[in-house]
Design an enzyme around this catalytic site. Sequence first.
Site, PDB file in Angstrom:
ATOM      1  N   GLY A  15       0.821  -1.206   0.000  1.00  0.00           N
ATOM      2  CA  GLY A  15       0.000   0.000   0.000  1.00  0.00           C
ATOM      3  C   GLY A  15       0.854   1.255   0.000  1.00  0.00           C
ATOM      4  O   GLY A  15       0.515   2.256   0.650  1.00  0.00           O
ATOM      5  N   SER A  17       1.849   3.222  -2.588  1.00  0.00           N
ATOM      6  CA  SER A  17       1.744   4.177  -3.690  1.00  0.00           C
ATOM      7  C   SER A  17       1.096   5.491  -3.261  1.00  0.00           C
ATOM      8  O   SER A  17       1.100   6.466  -4.011  1.00  0.00           O
ATOM      9  CB  SER A  17       0.966   3.563  -4.862  1.00  0.00           C
ATOM     10  OG  SER A  17      -0.329   3.165  -4.447  1.00  0.00           O
ATOM     11  N   VAL A  66      -2.942  -7.627  -2.154  1.00  0.00           N
ATOM     12  CA  VAL A  66      -2.636  -8.306  -0.885  1.00  0.00           C
ATOM     13  C   VAL A  66      -3.651  -9.387  -0.537  1.00  0.00           C
ATOM     14  O   VAL A  66      -3.398 -10.204   0.358  1.00  0.00           O
ATOM     15  CB  VAL A  66      -2.524  -7.304   0.287  1.00  0.00           C
ATOM     16  CG1 VAL A  66      -1.374  -6.341   0.075  1.00  0.00           C
ATOM     17  CG2 VAL A  66      -3.831  -6.572   0.531  1.00  0.00           C
ATOM     18  N   ASN A  92       1.156  -2.655   5.385  1.00  0.00           N
ATOM     19  CA  ASN A  92       0.446  -1.386   5.529  1.00  0.00           C
ATOM     20  C   ASN A  92      -0.841  -1.289   4.720  1.00  0.00           C
ATOM     21  O   ASN A  92      -1.718  -0.499   5.060  1.00  0.00           O
ATOM     22  CB  ASN A  92       1.387  -0.244   5.132  1.00  0.00           C
ATOM     23  CG  ASN A  92       0.666   1.076   4.990  1.00  0.00           C
ATOM     24  OD1 ASN A  92       0.374   1.759   5.968  1.00  0.00           O
ATOM     25  ND2 ASN A  92       0.351   1.445   3.752  1.00  0.00           N
ATOM     26  N   SER A 144      -4.446   0.750  13.739  1.00  0.00           N
ATOM     27  CA  SER A 144      -5.124   2.036  13.889  1.00  0.00           C
ATOM     28  C   SER A 144      -5.593   2.162  15.334  1.00  0.00           C
ATOM     29  O   SER A 144      -5.713   1.155  16.048  1.00  0.00           O
ATOM     30  CB  SER A 144      -6.335   2.115  12.954  1.00  0.00           C
ATOM     31  OG  SER A 144      -7.070   3.319  13.156  1.00  0.00           O
ATOM     32  N   TYR A 158     -14.028  -1.580   9.353  1.00  0.00           N
ATOM     33  CA  TYR A 158     -12.636  -1.140   9.462  1.00  0.00           C
ATOM     34  C   TYR A 158     -12.103  -1.393  10.878  1.00  0.00           C
ATOM     35  O   TYR A 158     -11.015  -1.945  11.061  1.00  0.00           O
ATOM     36  CB  TYR A 158     -12.548   0.345   9.114  1.00  0.00           C
ATOM     37  CG  TYR A 158     -11.170   0.952   9.281  1.00  0.00           C
ATOM     38  CD1 TYR A 158     -10.194   0.774   8.299  1.00  0.00           C
ATOM     39  CD2 TYR A 158     -10.848   1.711  10.404  1.00  0.00           C
ATOM     40  CE1 TYR A 158      -8.928   1.330   8.447  1.00  0.00           C
ATOM     41  CE2 TYR A 158      -9.591   2.271  10.559  1.00  0.00           C
ATOM     42  CZ  TYR A 158      -8.634   2.086   9.572  1.00  0.00           C
ATOM     43  OH  TYR A 158      -7.389   2.638   9.715  1.00  0.00           O
ATOM     44  N   LYS A 162      -8.941  -3.774  12.084  1.00  0.00           N
ATOM     45  CA  LYS A 162      -7.756  -3.235  12.737  1.00  0.00           C
ATOM     46  C   LYS A 162      -7.530  -3.871  14.111  1.00  0.00           C
ATOM     47  O   LYS A 162      -6.388  -4.100  14.519  1.00  0.00           O
ATOM     48  CB  LYS A 162      -7.864  -1.715  12.845  1.00  0.00           C
ATOM     49  CG  LYS A 162      -7.779  -1.015  11.486  1.00  0.00           C
ATOM     50  CD  LYS A 162      -6.443  -1.312  10.837  1.00  0.00           C
ATOM     51  CE  LYS A 162      -6.315  -0.828   9.423  1.00  0.00           C
ATOM     52  NZ  LYS A 162      -4.978  -1.083   8.832  1.00  0.00           N
TER      53      LYS A 162
END
Length: 260
Positions: A15, A17, A66, A92, A144, A158, A162
């Site tokens: 991740g 980019s 991934v 990441n 996170s 999410y 995490k």
Amino acid sequence: MLAASIKGKSVIVTGASKGIGKGIARVFARHGGKVLVVGRDLQAAETSAKELTDAGFTAAAFAADVTKLDDMEAMARAAHDRHGGVDILCANAGMFPPAKMEEMTPEQWDEVQATNLKGTFLSVKACIPYLKKSGEGRVVITSSITGPVTGFPGWTHYGASKAGQLGFMRTACIELAKYGITVNAVMPGNVVTEGLKELGDDYMQSMAASVPLKKLGDVEDIGHAALFFASREAGYITGQTIVVDGGQILPESLDALAQA
């Protein structure tokens, strides 16, 4: 010094980019790491890698998803072929499309778990054979504060992913310790990224007001924490987390900040 222990190491950042991953890649490259910039979009990864090489650092781009083990295994081989092995994996890659539970579809839930949680597992699994050969293998996961510590409407999927990463970390570090591999996690608060900017100025301003340091973090703030975990100096630390949030999780309420 941290820079000395990173110099010449082969580093994979998934991740990378954009966003936090791009910041992590920049910090490692600046400290002498040979960085494989990994993203789903090859052109975006190449653009990020070129920014590093133009600045005189060592970097290469690789396109991979991934959520696919074959892609992760190809990624690990590429790091070995281009940079001589895999010493450090920064897992990441992540996504956080907002959706309230009442409207969220099972497909939306699965997509976030696949990228954030399954993607962490697959990237680590694929790199284990190379990390074992390193002798000082390091895995740094980007988790996170959302999920493990805090919550926010629209991010149940999410937050679950995490929190799940930390559960994964606590057993993975035990399994990999016999190879001298450490596994740790950085837990960012609100950091200025392209994704955060998409939530709007009002959101960003309200979040900054909730931080004791009165500002949002920078992507390189996360990179510096990852750099520490990846260093030789942190070799006796495993299964641990660092919260990088400017103190965001500490006040009981905004009133606590007003009275400070």
